[in-house]
Scaffold this active site. Structure first.
Site, PDB file in Angstrom:
ATOM      1  N   HIS A   1      30.789  38.486  46.822  1.00 25.43           N
ATOM      2  CA  HIS A   1      31.544  39.727  46.612  1.00 25.43           C
ATOM      3  C   HIS A   1      30.643  40.956  46.725  1.00 25.43           C
ATOM      4  O   HIS A   1      31.057  41.989  47.230  1.00 25.43           O
ATOM      5  CB  HIS A   1      32.212  39.678  45.234  1.00 25.43           C
ATOM      6  CG  HIS A   1      33.339  40.640  45.064  1.00 25.43           C
ATOM      7  ND1 HIS A   1      34.511  40.540  45.780  1.00 25.43           N
ATOM      8  CD2 HIS A   1      33.482  41.721  44.266  1.00 25.43           C
ATOM      9  CE1 HIS A   1      35.324  41.523  45.424  1.00 25.43           C
ATOM     10  NE2 HIS A   1      34.720  42.260  44.515  1.00 25.43           N
TER      11      HIS A   1
ATOM     12  N   SER B   1      40.247  44.502  48.012  1.00 25.61           N
ATOM     13  CA  SER B   1      41.116  43.435  47.505  1.00 25.61           C
ATOM     14  C   SER B   1      40.923  43.253  46.008  1.00 25.61           C
ATOM     15  O   SER B   1      39.847  43.518  45.481  1.00 25.61           O
ATOM     16  CB  SER B   1      40.784  42.116  48.207  1.00 25.61           C
ATOM     17  OG  SER B   1      39.479  41.717  47.840  1.00 25.61           O
ATOM     18  N   HIS B   2      41.980  42.810  45.341  1.00 21.03           N
ATOM     19  CA  HIS B   2      41.873  42.402  43.939  1.00 21.03           C
ATOM     20  C   HIS B   2      42.722  41.146  43.769  1.00 21.03           C
ATOM     21  O   HIS B   2      43.636  41.088  42.962  1.00 21.03           O
ATOM     22  CB  HIS B   2      42.326  43.533  43.005  1.00 21.03           C
ATOM     23  CG  HIS B   2      41.299  43.853  41.958  1.00 21.03           C
ATOM     24  ND1 HIS B   2      41.599  44.167  40.663  1.00 21.03           N
ATOM     25  CD2 HIS B   2      39.949  43.875  42.017  1.00 21.03           C
ATOM     26  CE1 HIS B   2      40.479  44.376  39.975  1.00 21.03           C
ATOM     27  NE2 HIS B   2      39.472  44.216  40.782  1.00 21.03           N
TER      28      HIS B   2
ATOM     29  N   GLN C   1      39.682  43.199  34.355  1.00 19.14           N
ATOM     30  CA  GLN C   1      39.466  44.468  33.668  1.00 19.14           C
ATOM     31  C   GLN C   1      40.805  45.102  33.282  1.00 19.14           C
ATOM     32  O   GLN C   1      41.855  44.734  33.788  1.00 19.14           O
ATOM     33  CB  GLN C   1      38.710  45.432  34.590  1.00 19.14           C
ATOM     34  CG  GLN C   1      37.529  44.810  35.309  1.00 19.14           C
ATOM     35  CD  GLN C   1      37.914  44.063  36.575  1.00 19.14           C
ATOM     36  OE1 GLN C   1      39.053  43.665  36.764  1.00 19.14           O
ATOM     37  NE2 GLN C   1      36.946  43.847  37.429  1.00 19.14           N
TER      38      GLN C   1
ATOM     39  N   GLU D   1      32.542  45.055  33.890  1.00 17.08           N
ATOM     40  CA  GLU D   1      33.292  45.790  34.914  1.00 17.08           C
ATOM     41  C   GLU D   1      34.367  46.663  34.267  1.00 17.08           C
ATOM     42  O   GLU D   1      35.449  46.853  34.824  1.00 17.08           O
ATOM     43  CB  GLU D   1      33.888  44.821  35.943  1.00 17.08           C
ATOM     44  CG  GLU D   1      32.808  44.167  36.799  1.00 17.08           C
ATOM     45  CD  GLU D   1      33.336  43.273  37.910  1.00 17.08           C
ATOM     46  OE1 GLU D   1      34.558  43.264  38.146  1.00 17.08           O
ATOM     47  OE2 GLU D   1      32.519  42.569  38.537  1.00 17.08           O
TER      48      GLU D   1
ATOM     49  N   GLN E   1      36.494  49.725  33.455  1.00 15.75           N
ATOM     50  CA  GLN E   1      36.961  50.649  34.500  1.00 15.75           C
ATOM     51  C   GLN E   1      36.624  52.106  34.188  1.00 15.75           C
ATOM     52  O   GLN E   1      36.150  52.431  33.107  1.00 15.75           O
ATOM     53  CB  GLN E   1      38.476  50.491  34.648  1.00 15.75           C
ATOM     54  CG  GLN E   1      38.878  49.114  35.131  1.00 15.75           C
ATOM     55  CD  GLN E   1      38.436  48.865  36.558  1.00 15.75           C
ATOM     56  OE1 GLN E   1      38.960  49.447  37.498  1.00 15.75           O
ATOM     57  NE2 GLN E   1      37.455  48.003  36.736  1.00 15.75           N
TER      58      GLN E   1
END
EC number: 6.3.5.3
Length: 739
Positions: A53, A98-99, A244, A318, A320
């Site tokens: 990633h 992408s998620h 997250q 991570e 936000q």
């Protein structure tokens, strides 16, 4: 109590590094780089920065194939987003991200934070986000879980985008069984920037402070990047801690504050980057590495929202809505005062050094000290074995699929009821697509269009990919994805400028999957070269497999084009009764990979439809010329469902009909041959339009009618359908399926 971390000896002997994502050979490489065994924090840093990633270690050899340069390119790959020139000192920044894994585990937050992350990528460049698009893939809408995923993902996108005040103006959705346990959520953000304001993610200037801005750091999303770099299992649904949680209102403040800094303090801002995948370690090490510098971070100064966080947790979190800034010495107070006005925390957490080392200090002790390039640049690159899957040759030799067409109107209705073809109004009505009041073409046409304030220009934008064609032939399918995106831009009155690609594939360690990735990249590259749309940003999402079952190859193409004059804006729907209807392009019996093949055969197979890029480019250029000369009333590309679906869609908005005679047998009404356009022109423009197109395969079919009826003739064959009936099926299908 502070966490007791494993010792270097335990990490090595118990192979704890494997659980963190490093292979044996990668761990040995880290030991050789450091000249010693890494401690727990250092092992974590390498495991996340060397994940696919973050490092693209499996995909780099493929990404090098893409054309990335052109006179329109202001910023290519390597920064938060790519930027193209639209003249008058303005640029358009855009990127897709992408998620996927988070959106399966926690669909609302997974989708919402995907939106938040891509918005930060764009404003970190200095651009004001003006629009969002998305590209979504789900399983069939015949299970409660698929319906739940669709509803939650759409709600997450809407919840974040609507709250932050950025219109979601377009996108695409496909439904296929291979996405049942591997949904894809790709978000694209488009921003506007003055070319003089373009920022870089860099930390340079010895002694310059590094500032942390935005939300506090928690334990959410730790190892999110590693989580996105492994194959999924049913148990993966338990990994909610790796997802997250987003706060769009905090992000709105962060966006405005960062744009203020860029506008008013560009002389003291050295670099800016968002904290995305792999959080603080990724943003900080990349900023230093890009500038050829080192970095020293004091973890005690990182704003924390949870007790007893370790350096490992703070670096890999991570959480936000966080940004990292590098500013010139002596100017911290000015930056803090600005963020203070927005109620945001801005604190110095470190400084730039000249030793190219990445040094982490906590409670006065050095807890990590590694070469910064080793983290950010020197991940091993793998040239994976690649093998053509057995299915490919079988598909090449298979007899073409011939649909059963005993009742053409019934087939027409069935096709319009398929969720991939049916109206997506139920979805996009949940998005605020008019906020900011610049949306000139709303969702539902070929491309979305957003005006550029203070000019006569507009930006056309689209996301496209028919992954079924890629399953049949990834090279042809990759080229078709780019060609279709460009077709959508041209049909809307825009000149295609560049693309961003969201490369969604299965497990690259399987040679057949790596072959798909290579071939798709070849097809995308060929189309980008022919159509002059370089790849200026993108994202790679691999390991989209659950329990060994992978997705179709799905390289989502996000494309942006320039509409030079608002008068050129064109939409897909017929405008006036009496207008003359033309078909540009050749129709053949090409049903392999089509919506109709899937409907009638229950699966797709065979040779993909042909694509001639020279013809594609010629038709696009001629059509754009005609549009710019004001000759075209409507223009629509022929995609899923072919001519029949495109013709029906063109009648729906204004409640019109059509009376046409086609140059192909009616059993080809739903063929998905490429490089075709359905165009209507006023009778007084017919002669000039025909003159522009005279050397090409362009057919005058008939006229737009005032009654809500479509009549299609071929020689002795004739079929009649009520557009009211067709429209009610098309509009009602998705709401009905989601009940």
């Amino acid at each position: 109590m502070p966490n007791m971390e494993p010792t270097t000896k335990e990490i090595k002997e118990q192979k704890i590094y494997q659980e963190m994502g490093l292979t044996d050979s990668e761990y040995e490489l880290v030991c050789s780089i450091l000249g010693r065994e890494p401690n727990y924090t250092e092992t974590g840093l390498f495991s996340v920065m060397w994940s696919e990633h973050c490092s693209y270690k499996n995909s780099k050899p493929v990404l090098r194939k893409f054309p990335t340069e052109g006179k329109q390119v202001l910023q290519g790959p390597g920064e938060g987003a790519g930027i193209v020139d639209i003249g008058d000192g303005l640029g358009v920044a855009f990127k897709v991200e992408s998620h996927n894994h988070p959106s399966y585990v926690e669909p609302y937050q997974g989708a919402a934070t995907g939106v938040g992350g891509i918005i930060r990528d764009v404003f970190s460049m200095g651009a004001r986000p003006i629009a969002m698009l998305n590209s979504l893939r789900f399983g069939e809408l015949d299970t409660p879980h698929s319906k739940y995923l669709v509803s939650e993902v759409v709600a997450g996108i809407a919840g974040y985008g609507n709250s932050i005040g950025i219109p979601t103006v377009g996108g695409e959705i496909q439904f296929d069984p291979c996405y049942t346990k591997n949904p894809l959520v790709n978000a694209m953000c488009v921003g506007l920037i003055e070319a003089k304001d373009i920022q870089k993610g860099q930390a340079k200037g010895i002694g310059n402070p590094v500032m942390y801005v935005g939300a506090k750091t928690g334990r959410d999303g730790i190892h999110g990047a590693t989580f996105a770099s492994v194959e999924f299992s049913e148990e993966g649904e338990q990994q909610r801690s790796a997802v997250q949680v987003g706060d769009p209102f905090m992000e709105k403040l962060l966006l405005e504050a960062c744009l203020d800094v860029i506008r008013d303090h560009s002389d003291i801002l050295v670099g800016i980057q968002d904290m995305g995948a792999a959080g603080l370690v990724s943003s900080s090490s990349e900023m230093a590495s890009k500038a050829g510098a080192g970095l020293e971070l004091i973890m005690d100064d990182v704003p924390q929202r949870e007790l007893n966080m370790t350096p490992y947790e703070m670096l890999l979190s991570e959480s936000q809505e966080r940004m990292l800034l590098c500013v010139k010495k002596g100017h911290v107070d000015e930056i803090q005062a600005l963020f203070d006005r927005y109620g945001l925390e801005a604190v110095v957490i470190g400084k730039v050094t000249d030793d190219k080392m990445y040094k982490i200090i906590h409670h006065g002790e050095v807890v990590a000290n590694v070469p910064v390039d080793a983290l950010a640049e020197d991940a091993p690159v793998y040239h994976k074995p690649s093998t053509e899957p057995a299915r490919y040759q079988a598909f090449q030799e298979e007899q073409p699929f011939v649909p059963v067409m005993e009742d053409v109107v019934e087939v027409w209705k069935e096709l319009l009821a398929q969720p991939t073809i049916a109206s997506k109004r139920h979805i996009y009505e949940q998005y605020d697509y008019q906020v900011r009041t610049d949306t000139a073409v709303v969702p539902g046409s070929d491309a979305a269009i957003v005006r550029v304030r203070g000019t006569e220009k507009a930006i056309a934008m689209t996301t496209d990919c028919n992954s079924r064609y890629l399953y049949l032939d990834p090279e042809v399918g990759g080229a078709i994805a780019v060609a279709e995106a460009a077709r959508n831009i041209v049909c809307s009155g825009g000149k295609p400028l560049a693309i961003t690609d969201g490369l969604n594939f299965g497990n690259p360690e399987k040679p057949e999957i790596f072959w798909e990735i290579e071939k798709a990249a070849d097809g995308i590259s060929a189309a980008c070269l022919e159509l002059d749309t370089p790849v200026i940003s993108g994202n790679v999402s691999l390991y989209n497999e659950t329990d060994g079952t992978g997705i179709y190859p799905t390289p989502v193409i996000g494309m942006v084009g320039l509409v030079e004059d608002l008068a050129h804006i064109t939409t897909q729907d017929f405008k006036n009764s009496g207008d003359v209807i033309f078909l540009i392009g050749e129709t053949k019996a090409e049903y392999n990979g089509s919506e109709l093949q899937k409907l009638q055969q229950g699966k797709i197979s065979g040779r993909a439809p042909e694509l001639d890029l020279t013809t594609e480019k010629k038709y696009q250029e001629l059509l754009l010329t005609a549009i710019r000369e004001g000759l075209v009333s409507s223009s629509h590309d022929l995609a899923e469902g072919g001519f029949g679906v495109a013709l029906a869609e063109a009648t729906f908005k204004a409640g019109l009909g059509a009376d046409v005679e086609v140059p192909f047998a009616l059993n080809q009404l739903f063929s998905e041959s490429q490089s075709r356009f359905l165009v209507s022109v006023k009778p007084e423009n017919e002669a000039v339009f025909a003159k522009i197109m005279e050397q090409e395969k362009v057919y005058r079919l008939g006229v737009v009618t005032a009654d809500e009826t479509i009549r299609v003739k071929y020689k002795e064959e004739e079929v009649t359908a009520s557009t009211t009936d067709l429209r009610s099926i098309w509009e009602g299908a998705i709401p009905c399926l989601l009940k």
